[in-house]
Design an enzyme around this catalytic site. Structure first.
Site, PDB file in Angstrom:
ATOM      1  N   HIS A 190     -17.015  12.539  19.461  1.00  0.00           N
ATOM      2  CA  HIS A 190     -17.639  12.753  17.958  1.00  0.00           C
ATOM      3  C   HIS A 190     -17.021  13.886  16.959  1.00  0.00           C
ATOM      4  CE1 HIS A 190     -20.688  11.054  21.726  1.00  0.00           C
ATOM      5  NE2 HIS A 190     -21.570  10.519  20.753  1.00  0.00           N
ATOM      6  N   ASP A 244     -18.402  17.396  18.895  1.00  0.00           N
ATOM      7  CA  ASP A 244     -17.654  17.627  19.866  1.00  0.00           C
ATOM      8  C   ASP A 244     -16.269  18.088  19.949  1.00  0.00           C
ATOM      9  OD1 ASP A 244     -19.382  15.977  21.331  1.00  0.00           O
ATOM     10  OD2 ASP A 244     -17.504  14.231  21.454  1.00  0.00           O
TER      11      ASP A 244
HETATM   12  C1  XUL Z   1     -24.303   7.246  24.747  1.00  0.00           C
HETATM   13  C2  XUL Z   1     -23.225   6.859  24.516  1.00  0.00           C
HETATM   14  C3  XUL Z   1     -22.754   7.467  23.476  1.00  0.00           C
HETATM   15  C4  XUL Z   1     -21.473   7.014  22.656  1.00  0.00           C
HETATM   16  C5  XUL Z   1     -20.522   7.396  21.272  1.00  0.00           C
HETATM   17  O1  XUL Z   1     -25.053   6.266  25.734  1.00  0.00           O
HETATM   18  O2  XUL Z   1     -22.443   5.862  25.194  1.00  0.00           O
HETATM   19  O3  XUL Z   1     -21.407   8.317  23.513  1.00  0.00           O
HETATM   20  O4  XUL Z   1     -20.521   5.668  23.494  1.00  0.00           O
HETATM   21  O5  XUL Z   1     -21.983   8.371  20.654  1.00  0.00           O
END
Ligand code: XUL
Ligand code: CO
Length: 435
Positions: free
Chosen positions: A100, A103
């Protein structure tokens, strides 16, 4: 400089090894069904879990030891984390990663500053990728953590929040493009509702589709060729999330004319939260030609929430690999470990135990799935079960040649059908022959 001085590059030592930090089954160059294990499995590590998850739970604070992290929002700290992460990828032999925006780089007190921070860290990640040959499986924007997204991002009742989310998505797609990302994921953690009393569901869904169309337009404008994914999950953090399961996502994409531009990223623990098996979710996606990538983890039947455990269940990994092989393998996707250590496993070396175990569980799943396919009895059973559709009345129905009148006459002539057994127990036993 090493951040994991006690951990060697994880070797493959074979099934007889008792070394906890060696692969017993994952031999990257071993060939299964004509491709190497590395090519089949395409393992990815999740930046958020490896580098940013302190392992807090709703009742207790973080426990994870991260001696390399000074806890600050500085770019230097972010760059250092990236170096630690790449040493981790190098030593585990994981070829891909996912992140993300928030992050990899800090969210600062205004959008322009946050975006500049992101660009600075992306520059550094680009160099680390260059040096190591590691690749970005997908990037994404964190549209769920900041308080501005408490009532949704693309589905916020506030148009200014939508605009902010769109600006963040643009920056995250640009970052993914810059790093040669193979994909970009949308997971709508806050794209749903807590209560329908205050919610205009139709308008929110229209807005979510508008955001995705804007992203498709931007992708074309900048020449980003990566695959867009939607990741279904029914709830948590929202009471109801619109992308609740694979079928709901496919219906949404069809309704808003987006199906050509998206595939699904299916996560095991999200499937179980939706009241489905992973096998079900993968099958629904595969039937629509929309199985793109997998977030590999497993849930806990004794806990009703998204525990994101590392996959160790061989029945689970076997079922996943049966579907992946049936699909003919991943193209842009892979097996991203969206999984975290337990709060009690707080030492850095536990990151290695966790991933090594997950990789070995999938390597075994791959070998078992390939053996089941080579044996052929399962495939043959299913083909025979539907054999009445291959000729005679079945083939004529499938071809659309018969009317209700014709079928009524047919039944008067033939009388009561005699059903064959589904043989579920026999087939479960057959699977156990291979595990
Ligand atoms: C949340 C989840 C996230 C997604 C990316 O449950 O799985 O981490 O994979 O936003
Ligand atoms: Co996920």
């Amino acid at each position: 400089m090493s951040y994991f001085p006690d951990v060697p590059t994880i070797p493959f030592e074979g099934p007889e090894s008792k070394n906890p930090l060696a692969f017993k089954h994952y031999d990257p160059e071993a060939v299964v069904e004509g491709k190497t294990m590395r090519e089949h499995l395409r393992f990815g590590a999740a930046y958020w879990h490896v580098m940013r998850n302190g392992l807090a739970d709703p009742f207790g604070g973080p426990t994870a030891l991260m001696p390399w992290d000074d806890g600050s929002d500085s770019i230097d700290n972010a760059k250092k984390r990236a170096e630690v992460f790449f040493e981790f990828l190098e030593k585990t032999g994981i070829d891909f990663y996912c992140f993300h925006d928030r992050d990899i780089a800090p969210e600062l007190d205004d959008f322009a500053k946050s975006t500049a921070a992101l660009e600075a860290v992306v520059e550094h990640l680009g160099q680390l990728q260059e040096k190591s040959g590691k690749k970005l499986l997908w990037g994404t924007a964190c549209l769920f953590n900041h308080p501005r997204y408490a009532q949704g991002a693309g589905t916020s009742p506030d148009a200014e929040v939508f605009a902010y989310a769109a600006a963040q998505v643009k920056a995250a797609i640009d970052a993914t493009h810059k790093l040669g990302g193979l994909g970009y994921t949308f997971w709508g953690g806050r794209e749903g509702y807590a209560t329908l009393l205050n919610t205009d569901m139709k308008r929110e869904l229209d807005h979510l589709a508008a955001l995705l169309h804007l992203a498709v337009d931007h992708k074309k404008a900048i020449g980003f060729e990566g695959q867009f994914y939607i990741e279904p999950k029914p709830r948590e953090p929202s009471t109801h999330q619109y992308d609740s399961d694979a079928a709901a996502c496919l219906n949404f994409l069809r309704e808003y004319d987006l199906l050509d531009h998206f595939k699904l990223n299916i996560e095991t623990n999200h499937a179980t939260l939706a009241g489905h098996s992973m096998q079900h979710e993968l099958t629904v996606a595969l039937n629509a030609g929309a199985l793109g990538s997998i977030d590999a983890n497993q849930g806990d039947t004794l806990l009703g929430w998204d525990t994101d455990e590392f996959p160790t269940d061989l029945y689970g990994t076997t079922q996943v690999m049966l579907k992946v092989l049936e699909m003919g393998g991943f193209t842009t996707g892979g097996l991203n470990f969206d999984a975290k250590r337990r709060r009690e496993s707080h030492e850095p070396i536990d990151l290695f135990h966790a991933h090594v175990g997950g990789m070995d569980a999938f390597a075994r799943g791959l070998k078992i799935a390939a053996a089941i396919r080579a044996d052929g009895r399962l495939r043959e059973f299913v083909a025979n079960r539907y054999a009445s559709w291959d000729s005679g009345i079945g083939a004529e129905i499938e071809a659309g040649k018969l009317t209700l009148e014709d079928l009524s006459k047919h039944v008067r002539r033939k009388g009561e059908p005699t059903l064959a057994s589904g043989r579920q127990e026999m087939l479960s036993n057959l699977i156990n022959e291979f595990i």
